[in-house]
Enzyme design. Sequence first.
Site, short mmCIF file in Angstrom:
data_model
loop_
_atom_site.label_atom_id
_atom_site.label_comp_id
_atom_site.label_asym_id
_atom_site.label_seq_id
_atom_site.Cartn_x
_atom_site.Cartn_y
_atom_site.Cartn_z
N GLU A 47 16.81 39.76 31.29
CA GLU A 47 16.57 38.60 30.43
C GLU A 47 16.95 37.33 31.17
OE1 GLU A 47 18.55 38.72 26.62
OE2 GLU A 47 17.69 36.79 26.00
N GLU B 75 10.83 36.80 23.90
CA GLU B 75 11.72 37.16 22.80
C GLU B 75 11.66 36.08 21.73
OE1 GLU B 75 15.73 37.92 24.04
OE2 GLU B 75 15.13 39.32 25.62
N ASP C 177 14.17 39.35 18.85
CA ASP C 177 15.55 39.15 19.30
C ASP C 177 16.48 39.09 18.08
OD1 ASP C 177 17.63 38.70 21.01
OD2 ASP C 177 16.95 36.75 21.72
N GLU D 274 21.83 45.12 22.13
CA GLU D 274 22.43 44.01 22.86
C GLU D 274 23.95 44.07 22.75
OE1 GLU D 274 20.11 40.07 23.11
OE2 GLU D 274 20.37 40.49 20.99
P1 C2E Z 1 20.28 35.91 23.20
O1 C2E Z 1 18.87 35.63 23.54
O2 C2E Z 1 20.55 36.89 22.14
O3 C2E Z 1 20.99 36.28 24.55
C1 C2E Z 1 22.03 37.21 24.66
C2 C2E Z 1 23.34 36.52 24.73
O4 C2E Z 1 24.37 37.48 24.65
C3 C2E Z 1 23.57 35.81 26.06
O5 C2E Z 1 24.38 34.68 25.80
C4 C2E Z 1 24.35 36.83 26.84
O6 C2E Z 1 25.14 36.27 27.87
C5 C2E Z 1 25.23 37.40 25.77
N1 C2E Z 1 25.67 38.76 26.07
C6 C2E Z 1 24.99 39.72 26.71
N2 C2E Z 1 25.73 40.85 26.76
C7 C2E Z 1 26.89 40.60 26.13
C8 C2E Z 1 28.07 41.39 25.88
O7 C2E Z 1 28.20 42.55 26.23
N3 C2E Z 1 29.06 40.78 25.18
C9 C2E Z 1 28.96 39.50 24.78
N4 C2E Z 1 29.97 38.95 24.12
N5 C2E Z 1 27.87 38.73 25.03
C10 C2E Z 1 26.85 39.29 25.69
P2 C2E Z 1 24.05 33.26 26.34
O8 C2E Z 1 23.45 33.32 27.69
O9 C2E Z 1 25.26 32.44 26.13
O10 C2E Z 1 22.91 32.78 25.38
C11 C2E Z 1 23.14 32.62 24.03
C12 C2E Z 1 21.88 32.36 23.29
O11 C2E Z 1 21.28 31.14 23.69
C13 C2E Z 1 20.81 33.40 23.55
O12 C2E Z 1 21.01 34.52 22.76
C14 C2E Z 1 19.58 32.65 23.15
O13 C2E Z 1 19.42 32.65 21.76
C15 C2E Z 1 19.89 31.25 23.59
N6 C2E Z 1 19.27 31.02 24.89
C16 C2E Z 1 19.73 31.24 26.14
N7 C2E Z 1 18.82 30.90 27.05
C17 C2E Z 1 17.74 30.46 26.37
C18 C2E Z 1 16.43 29.98 26.74
O14 C2E Z 1 16.06 29.92 27.92
N8 C2E Z 1 15.59 29.61 25.74
C19 C2E Z 1 15.95 29.69 24.42
N9 C2E Z 1 15.07 29.31 23.49
N10 C2E Z 1 17.15 30.15 24.04
C20 C2E Z 1 18.03 30.54 25.00
MG MG Z 2 17.38 36.77 23.92
MG MG Z 3 19.96 38.28 21.06
#
Ligand code: C2E
Ligand code: MG
Ligand code: MG
Length: 592
Positions: free
Chosen positions: A364, A454, A484, A541
């Site tokens: 991702e 997603e 998602d 996830e």
């Molecule tokens: P998401 O799409 O559900 O992404 C998964 C989030 O969970 C990511 O946080 C990831 O770092 C985190 N994660 C993955 N595995 C684990 C785990 O084992 N434990 C925990 N505590 N966390 C885990 P991240 O990178 O901080 O992103 C948060 C949210 O921000 C994403 O949720 C998504 O909704 C949004 N996001 C991030 N990048 C983009 C993007 O390029 N475009 C859009 N529209 N939204 C984004």
């Molecule tokens: Mg995602």
């Molecule tokens: Mg997610």
Amino acid sequence: MGDISESARLDALRQLDLLDTPASESFDRITRMASQIFGLPIAAVSLTDKDRQWFKSRVGVAHQSIPRDRAPCAEVAERREPVVVEDIRADAFYAQSVLAGTGARFYAGAPLITREGHGLGALCVIGVEPRTATELEMSALRDLAAMVMAQIELQHAFGRVDPISKLANRNQFLDDLADLERDTPGEQRVAVLVDLARTDQIDGIVRVLGSGHLDQLVREAARTVRERLERSTLYHVAATQFAFVLPPDYDAEQGVALLTARLAEARATSSSRFVTTSVIGVVPFMAGSTAPADVLRTLHGAAQDARLQESGVSIHSYRVDDAHQRRFRLLQDFGEALEQPDGQLRIVVQPRVALATGRCVAAEALLRWRHPELGEIAPGEFVPIIEQSAAVRGLTEWVLHRALAQLAEWQREGVRIPLSINVSASNLEEGNFAERVVEALRAHDVAPEMIELEVTESAAMKHAGRAVEQLRRLSAAGITLAIDDFGTGYSSLAYLQQLPVDVIKIDQSFIRAMDAGEREQALVRSMVAVGEALRCRVVAEGIESEGAAELLHAMGCDEGQGYHFSRPLPVEAFAAWITQAGTELTRPHADT
Ligand code: C2E
Ligand code: MG
Ligand code: MG
């Protein structure tokens, strides 16, 4: 005359907003009287600006202004005393003046002095023959000059008094705050706003009783508030809002206690229409460090917060305001971040593995933003802010192109791992979203099956008709679609069934909750079953432990993503990670 008092004098003149305003009968009347009393053809109200004498009113003068240099009116303003020049041509100083050049021979002027003692200019008369001025003439000229000043002050006050309550208005409140800043910089003070009612309540009153009656009620309310004030001036800052500053010996806490008690008492004893709907906002501020306009702005915010409080009194919290300002700043600065392609933004990638084999099947792309001053901003903070603005289109576009460029690079290196990209609800509202994605794939020469999009459950639901249309087109183009954060929305199975979805990603909150016990595990098990029923691949996830991975595998969950396998990685580190973990795609021998 020293520079400081000259600049104070100019400041006083400017504040009156008189310069370059049109002539008015109220001044012309006085000027005409001056000309008649002296029996002279020329008279003027002449204001001494930085380097000109500007005529607010004039009789017998064609010019609107003359240079200040060697103008007798400037001497009157500077000395703040009457000046008489009996024969200009015979006067060593004024013989060389512009005035002398116009043929003027006699001058008499009386000063225009403000209550604070600033000389603004002169009321003057001018003759074309030399003459003297009698005692009587000069005393009349002085009286007329005083009348000019009264007129000036009256006009000025007019813009500073509310016509309904006769209280000082918003302008005066801001000016007085500015004075406070100058007089006692650094002093802690407490500003207060009384808001009589919500706009819809006011509208209701006007609809039922008429606006005349509202004025009456507002006047009564003003009286009620003023009666309860000691040692504070009350200002009428908006139609149904009053403000004041507590005396210097009150701190915010004492102020809130006092106001809460007064409001409760008023509610118990007064029959004023507004007594139940009034709320009070309280803002502590330091004179000189908070701009007057900001004090008023925060007062409005505090009063709004007070509507949610039973006491009806709310003290401004700087923390809430800071959060608000940070949001605003992030929104503003994100545009700049988008324009610097290799600067503030980057993507990191988090591997997704097949639970049966532990091998990487996808990854991702997650956006990261390093703000030049604020440092790393978590996507959980900035994405929701950007998603509420038009900039979300640029955000998704940026990630899409960055991800495709990365895929193209990996392709050249022989790595074939599909990348999953997050799409926001409002992207699906863009009429040509699907076309732009297909166009981007072509531009980067990447096959459609190499990307997955997603969308959150709620995004797919939000604009049901239009979203479905875009999703169908994307799917028809061969792009994989994933739901998602599955489980956090309220979509029905019947609805999900209509969506061309290939993958379901169970939200991490459910996965982490599995530790809690059997019920939580049963919930996840049923989500996996839903995914199977929809004929989707199911991804969990937020897998953080070996135990969770095994349990999910046993439940029939296909794939997993989480810290247990890997945190999101910089793109350069991802290729190395893959080499040691192995993939199930085109590099079956990578782990040998
Ligand atoms: P998401 O799409 O559900 O992404 C998964 C989030 O969970 C990511 O946080 C990831 O770092 C985190 N994660 C993955 N595995 C684990 C785990 O084992 N434990 C925990 N505590 N966390 C885990 P991240 O990178 O901080 O992103 C948060 C949210 O921000 C994403 O949720 C998504 O909704 C949004 N996001 C991030 N990048 C983009 C993007 O390029 N475009 C859009 N529209 N939204 C984004
Ligand atoms: Mg995602
Ligand atoms: Mg997610």
